[in-house]
Design an enzyme around this catalytic site. Structure first.
Site, PDB file in Angstrom:
ATOM      1  N   HIS A   1      54.229  14.804  43.167  1.00 41.64           N
ATOM      2  CA  HIS A   1      54.697  16.163  43.344  1.00 41.64           C
ATOM      3  C   HIS A   1      54.428  16.502  45.080  1.00 41.64           C
ATOM      4  CE1 HIS A   1      54.615  17.574  38.881  1.00 41.64           C
ATOM      5  NE2 HIS A   1      55.148  16.528  39.096  1.00 41.64           N
TER       6      HIS A   1
ATOM      7  N   CYS B   1      32.955   9.448  49.086  1.00 36.91           N
ATOM      8  CA  CYS B   1      31.670   9.781  49.371  1.00 36.91           C
ATOM      9  C   CYS B   1      30.972  10.467  48.099  1.00 36.91           C
ATOM     10  CB  CYS B   1      31.449  10.819  50.445  1.00 36.91           C
ATOM     11  SG  CYS B   1      32.204  12.314  49.944  1.00 36.91           S
TER      12      CYS B   1
END
Length: 153
Positions: A99, A66
């Protein structure tokens, strides 16, 4: 890799960059819209399309775009099993996967330029969750939080 990709009107041009770049890189891209940047639309609708495709197993990862990236990030993170991260650089895009097992890349089309969008997209699809003990432990805690709230829904 199969990627679900969606953007509102503000992210349309950036979406075109991502589609072209990922397809050139050999990835299968599901372009879920918008296909008409001149038509009024709402970012939650496009975040939902991409996240539901991911949840149904139709894609391995998703990219949602967006204007700022904030709206699609907020919307995407409402879906169970979705770990969406707003990334405006190469490092965050791969580190989020390695991670945190991020499965949705959120981009702000009005924040970063075309080259950064390309770099972040490439880093996102190339990265793999490391599974290191500390990362797996933290991810388990995130999933436990989600699970507690899903039981109450």
């Amino acid at each position: 890799m199969k990627i679900a990709l969606a953007a509102d009107h503000a992210g349309y041009e950036a979406k075109q960059v991502v589609v072209e770049d990922l397809r050139t890189g050999g990835h299968q891209v599901m372009d879920l819209g918008t296909h008409d940047p001149g038509r009024p639309d709402d970012y939650p609708d496009f975040a939902e399309l991409a996240c539901e495709a991911l949840r149904r197993g139709e894609a391995e990862r998703a990219v949602v775009i967006c204007g700022s990236g904030v709206g699609v990030t907020v919307a995407a993170n409402k879906f169970p099993g979705i770990r969406a991260g707003l990334c405006h650089d190469h490092y965050s895009a791969h580190q989020g996967v390695e991670h945190d097992d991020m499965n949705v890349l959120c981009l702000g089309a009005r924040i970063v330029g075309r080259e950064t969008i390309r770099e972040a997209g490439r880093a996102f699809v190339a990265a793999r969750f490391t599974g290191e003990e500390r990362h797996a432990r933290r991810l388990a805690k995130v999933k436990a939080i989600e699970s507690r709230f899903m039981k109450g829904a």
